[in-house]
Design a protein around this motif. Structure first.
Motif, PDB file in Angstrom:
ATOM      1  N   UNK A  35       0.829  -1.203   0.000  1.00 47.18           N
ATOM      2  CA  UNK A  35       0.000   0.000   0.000  1.00 47.18           C
ATOM      3  C   UNK A  35       0.864   1.254   0.000  1.00 47.18           C
ATOM      4  N   UNK A  36       1.935   1.222   0.801  1.00 45.02           N
ATOM      5  CA  UNK A  36       2.831   2.380   0.873  1.00 45.02           C
ATOM      6  C   UNK A  36       3.532   2.617  -0.460  1.00 45.02           C
ATOM      7  N   UNK A  37       3.944   1.538  -1.146  1.00 45.86           N
ATOM      8  CA  UNK A  37       4.555   1.673  -2.475  1.00 45.86           C
ATOM      9  C   UNK A  37       3.567   2.298  -3.445  1.00 45.86           C
ATOM     10  N   UNK A  41       4.065   5.915  -5.266  1.00 42.43           N
ATOM     11  CA  UNK A  41       4.077   6.018  -6.726  1.00 42.43           C
ATOM     12  C   UNK A  41       3.173   7.162  -7.178  1.00 42.43           C
ATOM     13  N   UNK A  42       1.952   7.208  -6.638  1.00 42.78           N
ATOM     14  CA  UNK A  42       1.018   8.238  -7.070  1.00 42.78           C
ATOM     15  C   UNK A  42       1.413   9.616  -6.564  1.00 42.78           C
ATOM     16  N   UNK A  43       2.009   9.715  -5.386  1.00 41.77           N
ATOM     17  CA  UNK A  43       2.507  11.010  -4.909  1.00 41.77           C
ATOM     18  C   UNK A  43       3.550  11.547  -5.877  1.00 41.77           C
ATOM     19  N   UNK A  44       4.506  10.690  -6.237  1.00 40.47           N
ATOM     20  CA  UNK A  44       5.561  11.103  -7.159  1.00 40.47           C
ATOM     21  C   UNK A  44       4.991  11.390  -8.540  1.00 40.47           C
ATOM     22  N   UNK A  45       4.009  10.611  -8.968  1.00 40.41           N
ATOM     23  CA  UNK A  45       3.423  10.788 -10.289  1.00 40.41           C
ATOM     24  C   UNK A  45       2.834  12.186 -10.426  1.00 40.41           C
TER      25      UNK A  45
END
Length: 117
Positions: A35-37, A41-45
């Motif tokens: 879940x953290x990954x 991913x979406x934060x960075x995206x």
């Protein structure tokens, strides 16, 4: 017993064969890591896409603003209660610290009076 009834009885006894590759059973820690990954991913995206595309960044900011505004309107009572609770907690914490300082000051005064006597 007819043939149809016999087939129904057998179907209850015999379990169907599992199809495909068996799923990996994950521990709660592994689930949390996945879940953290996903979140990371979406934060960075969004950050990277916003840096590259200003139109996307503006549109994303507007959507975020609308979403937060809608949440605030729908949950006014909850937000008021939370702010009241936080204020109470701050006041209680400040009072506890004040009482602790007063207690320490009294102890210090007693020590000074005992030494001077």
């Amino acid at each position: 017993m007819s043939n149809n009834e016999l087939m129904n009885d057998i179907s209850y006894i015999v379990n169907p064969k599992p199809k495909g590759r068996p799923k990996k059973v994950k521990t709660p820690e592994e689930i949390e890591i996945d879940k953290e990954k996903h979140r990371e991913y979406y934060r960075n995206y969004y950050k990277e896409r916003s840096a590259k595309d200003p139109e996307y960044a503006e549109r994303y900011r507007k959507q975020l603003y609308i979403r937060t505004k809608k949440y605030a309107e729908n949950n006014k009572e909850k937000i008021k209660e939370r702010t009241k609770e936080r204020k109470k907690e701050k006041i209680e914490k400040a009072n506890e610290e004040k009482q602790e300082l007063i207690r320490k000051a009294k102890l210090y005064d007693e020590i000074v009076n005992n030494i001077s006597i």
